[in-house]
Motif scaffolding. Structure first.
Motif, short mmCIF file in Angstrom:
data_model
loop_
_atom_site.label_atom_id
_atom_site.label_comp_id
_atom_site.label_asym_id
_atom_site.label_seq_id
_atom_site.Cartn_x
_atom_site.Cartn_y
_atom_site.Cartn_z
N GLU A 115 -18.65 9.49 15.80
CA GLU A 115 -17.32 10.10 15.71
C GLU A 115 -16.32 9.18 14.98
O GLU A 115 -15.23 8.90 15.50
CB GLU A 115 -16.80 10.42 17.11
N GLU A 156 -27.54 21.11 20.61
CA GLU A 156 -26.86 21.96 21.58
C GLU A 156 -27.48 21.72 22.95
O GLU A 156 -28.70 21.80 23.10
CB GLU A 156 -26.96 23.44 21.21
N ALA A 167 -22.37 17.97 23.67
CA ALA A 167 -23.70 18.47 23.31
C ALA A 167 -24.78 17.40 23.44
O ALA A 167 -25.97 17.72 23.52
CB ALA A 167 -23.70 19.02 21.88
N GLY A 221 -22.61 18.91 16.46
CA GLY A 221 -22.67 19.66 17.70
C GLY A 221 -21.32 19.60 18.38
O GLY A 221 -20.46 18.79 18.04
N ALA A 222 -21.12 20.46 19.36
CA ALA A 222 -19.86 20.52 20.07
C ALA A 222 -19.68 19.29 20.96
O ALA A 222 -20.62 18.54 21.21
CB ALA A 222 -19.81 21.79 20.92
N ASN A 223 -18.46 19.10 21.44
CA ASN A 223 -18.19 18.03 22.39
C ASN A 223 -19.05 18.25 23.64
O ASN A 223 -19.08 19.33 24.20
CB ASN A 223 -16.71 18.04 22.76
N GLN A 255 -18.07 15.61 15.15
CA GLN A 255 -17.65 16.97 15.44
C GLN A 255 -17.13 17.66 14.19
O GLN A 255 -17.12 18.89 14.11
CB GLN A 255 -16.55 16.97 16.51
N LYS A 286 -19.72 28.97 14.22
CA LYS A 286 -19.59 28.18 15.44
C LYS A 286 -18.90 26.84 15.21
O LYS A 286 -18.12 26.38 16.04
CB LYS A 286 -20.97 27.95 16.04
N TYR A 287 -19.19 26.19 14.07
CA TYR A 287 -18.71 24.82 13.86
C TYR A 287 -17.75 24.66 12.69
O TYR A 287 -17.07 23.65 12.60
CB TYR A 287 -19.89 23.88 13.65
#
Length: 260
Positions: free
Chosen positions: A163, A211, A38, A34-36, A195, A233-234
């Motif tokens: 991460e 998300e 999320a 997921g994005a930072n 990420q 998206k990713y």
């Protein structure tokens, strides 16, 4: 099996996770992408007990552990390698490793503790040569290896990696993901919060996409790697080459249905 059922959590009045459910079965690597912002780190912190659940339950081998302290969860076989490594730079490499065994009775047995250090550093020969050196003198990649080795000091069955490739040079990133595969082959079950979605999906068995604090998609890593919306998206482009187009269409339709 490690299971999360409808987990909700947050900070102060801010809700971050909203009824998230996932599972990690013995012997598998599960990616959480997921994005930072999320909610990946929040979810990992909730599993390890650093953040309390506001709703839902966490089960380990069928028994609830969401009421246990972080120490209690370590004793049950869960180790957390946090984002940013969080090593103690002023302490030696050896002392950082010893702190990883804080919940164990073996802390009182010098011989047993030394044996555990040797086993934890099996994958990290560089650390063996720098035991007496201050951890803050290590490179970023070596500090990440130390953080993982410290997590292994608790002899976990489930390893939470948050991460692990953050801030590392590309060559070291590849090394970290190779290490994930080695740990899995050594019998560890791993929840990998990252990420770097492409690499995570390549080394994992299954994956969950998060998300805005919600799990919006789950499936085999191969299926999610093939999903057009996820790729755009990713992954910085279309689906990976070599993926069955039928899988791509099926997963694309699934994601659209969820998001609608």
């Amino acid at each position: 099996m490690l299971e999360l059922h409808g987990i909700s959590a947050g900070y102060g009045r801010n809700a971050v996770l909203r009824e998230c459910s996932l599972k990690v079965q013995p012997g598998e690597v599960v990616a959480l992408i997921g994005a930072n912002g999320a909610g990946k780190s929040t979810l990992v912190n909730t599993v390890s007990g650093l953040l309390p659940c506001r709703g839902g339950s966490i089960l380990l081998d069928g028994e609830r552990i969401d009421g246990l302290s972080p120490r209690g969860r370590v004793r049950r076989g869960i180790a957390h390698v946090p984002e940013g490594r969080q090593i103690f730079g002023g302490l030696s490499v050896k002392d950082n490793l010893i702190l990883g065994a804080y919940a164990s009775e073996e802390m009182r047995d010098a011989a047993a503790l030394q044996e555990r250090i040797a086993k934890s550093c099996h994958f990290f020969p560089t650390l063996q040569d720098r035991m007496g050196e201050a951890a803050g003198n290590l490179s970023g990649g070596q500090q990440q290896m130390l953080a993982i080795a410290r997590g292994l000091m608790g002899r976990p069955r489930y390893l939470l990696l948050d991460e692990p490739s953050l801030g590392l040079a590309p060559l070291l990133v590849s090394e970290i993901f190779r290490l994930v595969t080695q740990l899995r082959h050594a019998g560890l079950s791993i929840l990998l919060s990252e990420q770097n979605a492409r690499q995570s999906l390549k080394v994992s068995d299954r994956a969950y996409v998060i998300e805005m604090g919600c799990i919006v998609l789950q499936g085999s890593s191969q299926e999610i790697l093939a999903t057009e919306e996820i790729a755009e998206k990713y992954l910085g482009g279309g689906p990976s080459a070599g993926v069955d187009p039928k899988v791509q269409v099926t997963m694309s339709a699934r994601l659209q249905e969820i998001l609608n």
